[in-house]
Design a protein around this motif. Structure first.
Motif, PDB file in Angstrom:
ATOM      1  N   LYS A  42      17.826 -18.655   5.746  1.00  0.00           N
ATOM      2  CA  LYS A  42      18.197 -19.577   6.819  1.00  0.00           C
ATOM      3  C   LYS A  42      19.350 -20.476   6.370  1.00  0.00           C
ATOM      4  O   LYS A  42      20.324 -20.663   7.104  1.00  0.00           O
ATOM      5  CB  LYS A  42      16.991 -20.416   7.227  1.00  0.00           C
ATOM      6  CG  LYS A  42      17.251 -21.346   8.377  1.00  0.00           C
ATOM      7  CD  LYS A  42      15.984 -22.083   8.747  1.00  0.00           C
ATOM      8  CE  LYS A  42      16.197 -23.011   9.920  1.00  0.00           C
ATOM      9  NZ  LYS A  42      14.946 -23.731  10.266  1.00  0.00           N
ATOM     10  N   LYS A  46      23.179 -20.581   7.910  1.00  0.00           N
ATOM     11  CA  LYS A  46      23.762 -21.833   8.412  1.00  0.00           C
ATOM     12  C   LYS A  46      25.113 -22.127   7.756  1.00  0.00           C
ATOM     13  O   LYS A  46      26.042 -22.587   8.408  1.00  0.00           O
ATOM     14  CB  LYS A  46      22.826 -23.017   8.136  1.00  0.00           C
ATOM     15  CG  LYS A  46      21.748 -23.202   9.132  1.00  0.00           C
ATOM     16  CD  LYS A  46      20.969 -24.466   8.780  1.00  0.00           C
ATOM     17  CE  LYS A  46      19.910 -24.778   9.778  1.00  0.00           C
ATOM     18  NZ  LYS A  46      19.169 -26.000   9.405  1.00  0.00           N
ATOM     19  N   TYR A  53      23.768 -16.975  12.807  1.00  0.00           N
ATOM     20  CA  TYR A  53      22.667 -17.944  12.872  1.00  0.00           C
ATOM     21  C   TYR A  53      22.484 -18.454  14.300  1.00  0.00           C
ATOM     22  O   TYR A  53      21.365 -18.485  14.824  1.00  0.00           O
ATOM     23  CB  TYR A  53      22.933 -19.111  11.919  1.00  0.00           C
ATOM     24  CG  TYR A  53      21.938 -20.234  12.052  1.00  0.00           C
ATOM     25  CD1 TYR A  53      20.677 -20.135  11.483  1.00  0.00           C
ATOM     26  CD2 TYR A  53      22.250 -21.392  12.766  1.00  0.00           C
ATOM     27  CE1 TYR A  53      19.758 -21.155  11.605  1.00  0.00           C
ATOM     28  CE2 TYR A  53      21.331 -22.409  12.899  1.00  0.00           C
ATOM     29  CZ  TYR A  53      20.091 -22.293  12.314  1.00  0.00           C
ATOM     30  OH  TYR A  53      19.174 -23.299  12.449  1.00  0.00           O
ATOM     31  N   LEU A  62      15.413 -15.835  15.574  1.00  0.00           N
ATOM     32  CA  LEU A  62      15.620 -16.376  14.226  1.00  0.00           C
ATOM     33  C   LEU A  62      14.343 -16.333  13.398  1.00  0.00           C
ATOM     34  O   LEU A  62      14.346 -15.849  12.264  1.00  0.00           O
ATOM     35  CB  LEU A  62      16.156 -17.809  14.295  1.00  0.00           C
ATOM     36  CG  LEU A  62      16.408 -18.480  12.947  1.00  0.00           C
ATOM     37  CD1 LEU A  62      17.482 -17.717  12.170  1.00  0.00           C
ATOM     38  CD2 LEU A  62      16.802 -19.922  13.120  1.00  0.00           C
ATOM     39  N   THR A  63      13.252 -16.811  13.943  1.00  0.00           N
ATOM     40  CA  THR A  63      11.996 -16.841  13.185  1.00  0.00           C
ATOM     41  C   THR A  63      11.540 -15.433  12.839  1.00  0.00           C
ATOM     42  O   THR A  63      11.110 -15.175  11.712  1.00  0.00           O
ATOM     43  CB  THR A  63      10.906 -17.580  13.978  1.00  0.00           C
ATOM     44  OG1 THR A  63      11.365 -18.900  14.264  1.00  0.00           O
ATOM     45  CG2 THR A  63       9.619 -17.672  13.190  1.00  0.00           C
ATOM     46  N   LEU A  66      13.727 -14.254   9.979  1.00  0.00           N
ATOM     47  CA  LEU A  66      13.394 -14.913   8.713  1.00  0.00           C
ATOM     48  C   LEU A  66      12.057 -14.430   8.167  1.00  0.00           C
ATOM     49  O   LEU A  66      11.905 -14.247   6.956  1.00  0.00           O
ATOM     50  CB  LEU A  66      13.386 -16.434   8.893  1.00  0.00           C
ATOM     51  CG  LEU A  66      14.736 -17.051   9.269  1.00  0.00           C
ATOM     52  CD1 LEU A  66      14.593 -18.539   9.518  1.00  0.00           C
ATOM     53  CD2 LEU A  66      15.788 -16.772   8.221  1.00  0.00           C
TER      54      LEU A  66
END
Length: 124
Positions: A42, A46, A53, A62-63, A66
């Motif tokens: 993450k 960024k 991102y 995103l989750t 990740l």
């Protein structure tokens, strides 16, 4: 004026709020279960891949991304550690005979395995 409209060009629906139509956005993220490697990924996204991102964040993926990266990284580190320990002759017998040497070798193996995973999976 209609209170709800649907734009077929982008597939979004909008609701009238005052004088403006605002998109009806809903986050459908799964539960974050990622650990160390997910957090490192993450941070990397960024700082170095901001467009990716933001895309993952805005699409609600995103989750999920990740969590997947974290799981893959942990599995890869474990597999590499097993292979490297076997190749270097680090066994349970050594653990019993010379615990300090075993700990030193295992820490070195873990650091090497993590470095490989960081370069191959996280930082791309």
């Amino acid at each position: 004026m209609e209170t709800h409209i649907y734009d077929e060009k982008n597939g979004l629906s909008y609701t009238l709020h005052g004088d403006y139509y605002l998109p009806d956005l809903v986050l459908n993220e799964e539960e974050p279960i990622y650990g160390k490697y997910g957090m490192l990924r993450k941070q990397f996204l960024k700082e170095h891949r901001l467009a990716k991102y933001q895309y993952l964040l805005l699409t609600g993926k995103l989750t999920e991304h990740l969590n997947q990266i974290d799981q893959e990284s942990r599995e890869q580190v474990e597999m590499l550690m097993e292979q490297m320990a076997e190749k270097q002759g680090v066994t349970e017998e050594l653990k019993v005979q010379n615990r300090t040497k075993w700990v030193r070798l295992m820490n070195n193996i873990k650091a090497s395995a993590e470095e490989m995973v960081l370069k191959e999976i996280l930082y791309i």
